[in-house]
Scaffold this motif. Structure first.
Motif, PDB file in Angstrom:
ATOM      1  N   PRO A 103       0.814  -1.219   0.000  1.00 28.79           N
ATOM      2  CA  PRO A 103       0.000   0.000   0.000  1.00 28.79           C
ATOM      3  C   PRO A 103       0.845   1.266   0.000  1.00 28.79           C
ATOM      4  O   PRO A 103       1.988   1.268   0.445  1.00 28.79           O
ATOM      5  N   GLU A 107      -2.902   5.309   1.471  1.00 28.63           N
ATOM      6  CA  GLU A 107      -3.805   4.209   1.822  1.00 28.63           C
ATOM      7  C   GLU A 107      -3.623   3.789   3.276  1.00 28.63           C
ATOM      8  O   GLU A 107      -4.601   3.458   3.968  1.00 28.63           O
ATOM      9  N   TYR A 248       1.419  -0.780   7.515  1.00 26.64           N
ATOM     10  CA  TYR A 248       0.168  -1.414   7.080  1.00 26.64           C
ATOM     11  C   TYR A 248      -0.268  -2.481   8.070  1.00 26.64           C
ATOM     12  O   TYR A 248      -1.449  -2.560   8.434  1.00 26.64           O
TER      13      TYR A 248
END
Length: 313
Positions: A103, A107, A248
């Motif tokens: 990502p 994001e 993430y």
């Protein structure tokens, strides 16, 4: 004298000694959690999305089954799971792939917005929340775990990259008494493979390097990556080799990721070829504190010993 081989194979026995037995219905299940999210999104209210098979969830399942022309058993049987597009595959360990690309920072930032609690950006239990059933960059995560393990020795005995310090740090991290019950499986296994370089991050979360003030994950990450907190020098390994993957996995929620993908990556990392083989699972894959002690901790649909989430407000 500490024996790494004995420690590695005795993890399940240690879990038995520390586990508090509870009825099966009072145990967290990743599959139940995923089903609750799907049911709620389709208008069948299971109550709090907490991974527990309680009466509200059973009523929601019956409602869904009736609507879809399925046998109204109130159970997550194979037909219901298939209808909800929830799998419990056991053979994905040999087929790890990048189910999504690594990502972008933008994001990742979407995962940080608090919904249920202003103090906890990871407690969003709405159906289809930004951090619900996310895809994983599997090959990239597996490569990052291998790099961390080889660099810091977090390998089992007889592996060429094994060190006693690295293995001890890994097992101690997975068997923590702090119960990181807000972390998904992939989060804690990835995190614990960096038990040595991530000390800055850990100490900031626990308040050990901040005068007792426990920092939120994004704040701790910023402090460590910018060199403002203790042990930040070691943390450069993380910020220079795998920053997007780390964020993430660490900034998402307990129920964030596709559970089949999670278990595929973890099993592939530890070399588990048959997740249904309890002896192989016990021998190869170390357990987190919340894992069941019966050798099923390599499975997607295992029932955890301890509640992982559910503090919805």
């Amino acid at each position: 004298m500490w024996n790494p081989t004995r420690t590695w194979t005795a993890i399940v026995a240690l879990t038995i000694l520390t586990m508090i037995a509870v009825p099966a219905e009072a145990r967290y299940s990743a599959v139940v959690h995923q089903a609750q999210s799907q049911l709620a999104a389709q208008g069948h209210d299971p109550g709090v999305l907490d991974g527990f098979m309680g009466p509200n969830t059973r009523r929601a399942i019956v409602s869904y089954q009736t609507q879809e022309g399925l046998s109204p058993t109130g159970e997550l049987d194979n037909a219901t799971l298939e209808s909800l597009s929830i799998g419990v595959s056991v053979d994905l360990a040999r087929n790890v792939e990048d189910w999504q690309a690594v990502p972008t920072q933008a994001e990742i930032d979407e995962l940080k917005e608090p919904i249920n609690s202003p103090s906890n950006p990871y407690a969003d239990y709405r159906p289809r929340a930004p951090g619900a059933k996310l895809g994983l960059p599997g090959k990239s995560i597996l490569a990052a775990m291998n790099l961390s393990a080889d660099t810091y020795g977090g390998r089992p005995p007889n592996h060429p990259k094994h060190t006693q310090q690295g293995l001890k740090a890994l097992i101690g991290c997975l068997r923590t008494t702090h119960f990181p019950d807000h972390w998904s499986d992939i989060t804690i296994h990835y995190y614990c493979q960096m038990s040595l370089p991530r000390r800055c991050f850990t100490n900031a979360l626990a308040g050990k390097s901040t005068g007792g003030r426990r920092l939120a994950r994004p704040v701790a990450y910023d402090g460590c990556s910018n060199g403002r907190l203790a042990d930040a020098g070691d943390f450069r390994f993380v910020t220079t080799t795998q920053p997007e993957i780390f964020q993430y996995l660490m900034f998402a929620q307990t129920h964030a990721f596709d559970h089949e993908q999670e278990q595929a990556i973890i099993n592939a990392f530890y070399g588990v070829e048959d997740p249904t083989n309890r002896n192989e699972c016990t021998a190869k894959r170390p357990q987190r504190t919340e894992d069941p002690s019966n050798g099923t901790h390599c499975l997607v649909d295992k029932e955890m010993n301890r509640k992982l989430v559910g503090r919805s407000r």
